[in-house]
Design an enzyme around this catalytic site. Structure first.
Site, PDB file in Angstrom:
ATOM      1  N   THR A  69       1.082  -1.034  -0.068  1.00 27.31           N
ATOM      2  CA  THR A  69       0.052   0.125   0.129  1.00 27.31           C
ATOM      3  C   THR A  69       1.025   1.267  -0.105  1.00 27.31           C
ATOM      4  OG1 THR A  69      -1.782  -1.015   1.273  1.00 27.31           O
ATOM      5  CG2 THR A  69      -1.699   1.385   1.439  1.00 27.31           C
ATOM      6  N   THR A  70       0.280   2.335  -0.558  1.00 27.31           N
ATOM      7  CA  THR A  70       0.839   3.589  -0.775  1.00 27.31           C
ATOM      8  C   THR A  70      -0.175   4.547  -0.400  1.00 27.31           C
ATOM      9  OG1 THR A  70       2.603   2.912  -2.107  1.00 27.31           O
ATOM     10  CG2 THR A  70       2.255   5.346  -1.877  1.00 27.31           C
TER      11      THR A  70
ATOM     12  N   SER B 154       3.424   0.200   2.911  1.00 30.95           N
ATOM     13  CA  SER B 154       4.751  -0.315   2.302  1.00 30.95           C
ATOM     14  C   SER B 154       5.494   0.638   1.323  1.00 30.95           C
ATOM     15  CB  SER B 154       4.478  -1.613   1.848  1.00 30.95           C
ATOM     16  OG  SER B 154       3.454  -1.539   0.849  1.00 30.95           O
ATOM     17  N   GLY B 155       4.774   1.431   0.581  1.00 28.94           N
ATOM     18  CA  GLY B 155       5.535   2.130  -0.377  1.00 28.94           C
ATOM     19  C   GLY B 155       5.713   3.524   0.357  1.00 28.94           C
TER      20      GLY B 155
ATOM     21  N   ALA C 250       3.746  -4.142  -3.300  1.00 34.76           N
ATOM     22  CA  ALA C 250       2.454  -4.122  -2.724  1.00 34.76           C
ATOM     23  C   ALA C 250       1.714  -3.077  -3.003  1.00 34.76           C
ATOM     24  CB  ALA C 250       2.741  -4.299  -1.010  1.00 34.76           C
TER      25      ALA C 250
END
Lengths: 195, 253
Positions: free
Chosen positions: A1-2, A129-130, A168
């Protein structure tokens, strides 16, 4: 995810990618909306556990609606962030790392939250995660005098960079704009139109 | 003497029936409703109208602090007659139930479902020892599946659905007026007009925008809103103009 959140001249702009994954190895859904309206002047972006985030959003909305019904006005974003942080601190919402954005009489606000109950105000922030890739772009391109249109480009650039390198993150972007006039969310499967 | 004492005993605890099957405390609570200023509900195909009488005891009182109309949820509003403090408890119960429904099912609560949960709550206070019944009646107005709905609750915990209804003082006359004048095809504007004229029935002092509250649940948008005093005043002005016109007609004849 970002997910990213930026304060702008006229309010707040939030952006998020569209990928749900199992540990970043398997894409479990390619069309997820990770930004949800809490009240007409505020939205929450979610990263971490989807179930925890969905349940958290239901609780936040219930509190926001009750506040409005009882008092005839919506919570300020400061109040909403404190309420959200109290819920996270005391509640069973494991592994959620949200960004709260909203506009009130004092202008635009972005808050980073975490499951331990921290609530930190910021002019721009990223999560998921980004996040390292997105922050790299935001550090270069963010400034406090951005218009909504400028901020949309910066946020799209940040989410695109993360989507390129973080397994992700990806599958498109949702842009949410919050101003005194209200809240809109638009999804884009391609980044080109935004950059 | 002995008989009188025995009679009195039946209204001490509310859990006690009188020999002829009555619950005196509940009946007294209904009296408390009659002492409250009137509230009126009118259902139309376009939405539900709530009109409340909030005439103030003193010109120094801030009219906006008189609580007779209450937002329950986006799509539901309520009007009360009777004890304001009791109404606040029921209204907040209803607000919480509305949000519980959204958390549990992610759906707006149905107006019938909401009314039943409120009346179940009221009913408990007619059966549990050491408590007293709620001295208040509510009109619960909302939209359910696009359909306007109007319910009434009373201190016994009974609910009824109405096309048009009045609670509070002068209920009899107002209800009679509604029965004579109600039409199933009214617009919302007509509904407000009807409710205001009904409220005006048998009143000595004139209606004013500050002295009434008007709430509307619109069937199209499914949202509840309250009119500002000047908006209410314009409806009252229209009624007065219409009355003047009909007076003129009388003169001509």
């Amino acid at each position: 995810t970002t997910i990213v959140g930026l304060t702008t001249q006229d309010g707040v702009l939030m952006a998020s990618d569209m990928r749900a994954s199992l540990g970043g190895r398997v894409i479990s859904n390619k069309n997820v909306q990770k930004v949800e309206e809490i009240q007409p002047n505020a939205a929450l972006s979610i990263s971490g556990s989807v179930g925890g985030a969905q349940s958290f959003i239901r609780s936040l909305r219930a509190e926001a609606n009750l506040y409005e019904a009882r008092r005839g006005e919506y919570m300020s974003i400061d109040a909403l962030s404190t309420m959200a942080s109290n819920l996270l601190r005391g509640g069973p919402f494991f592994r959620v790392v949200p960004i709260l954005g909203g506009v009130d009489d004092d202008g635009g606000h972005v808050f980073s939250l975490d499951p331990a109950g921290s609530s930190m105000s910021d002019t721009y922030t990223a999560q998921g995660s980004g996040m390292p890739y997105a922050l790299g772009v935001l550090e270069q391109e963010y400034s406090e005098d951005l218009t909504m249109a400028d901020a949309e480009q910066v946020a799209a650039h940040a989410v695109k960079s993360a989507s390129e390198r973080d397994t992700a993150s990806g599958n498109g972007i949702h842009i949410t704009k919050i101003t005194h006039d209200g809240l809109t969310t638009v999804g884009h499967k391609e980044f080109d139109a935004l950059l | 003497m002995q008989g009188q004492n025995q009679q009195q005993a039946y209204d001490r605890g509310i859990t006690i029936f009188s020999p002829d099957g009555r619950l005196y405390q509940v009946e007294y609570a209904r009296e408390a409703v009659k002492r409250g200023t009137a509230s009126i509900g009118v259902r139309t195909p376009e939405g539900v109208v709530l009109v409340v009488d909030k005439q103030t005891r003193s010109p120094l009182l801030e009219g906006s602090s008189v609580e007779k109309l209450h937002k329950i949820d986006d799509h539901v509003g309520a009007a009360s007659a009777g004890h304001v403090a009791d109404a606040r408890q029921l209204v907040d119960f209803a607000r919480q139930q509305s949000q519980v429904e959204r958390v549990r099912y992610d759906e707006p609560i149905g107006v019938r479902t909401l009314t039943k949960s409120v009346t179940d709550h009221i009913q408990q206070y007619t059966q549990v020892g050491g408590a007293r019944p709620f001295g208040v009646a509510l009109l619960i107005a909302g939209v359910e599946g696009g359909e306007p709905r109007l319910f009434e609750t009373d201190p016994s915990g009974t609910s009824n659905e109405w096309k048009a209804v009045a609670i509070g003082s002068n209920r009899g006359d107002i209800q009679e007026f509604l029965e004579d004048e109600y039409d199933a095809g009214l617009s919302v504007d007509d509904g407000i007009d009807l409710a205001l004229r009904a409220l005006n029935e048998g009143r000595e002092d004139a209606l004013s925008g500050d002295g009434v509250g008007v709430g509307i649940v619109d069937a199209d948008t499914g949202t509840y809103r309250e009119l500002a005093a000047d908006e209410s005043q314009s409806y009252i002005d229209d009624i007065e103009d219409a009355a003047d016109d009909s007076d003129d007609d009388d003169d001509e004849e």
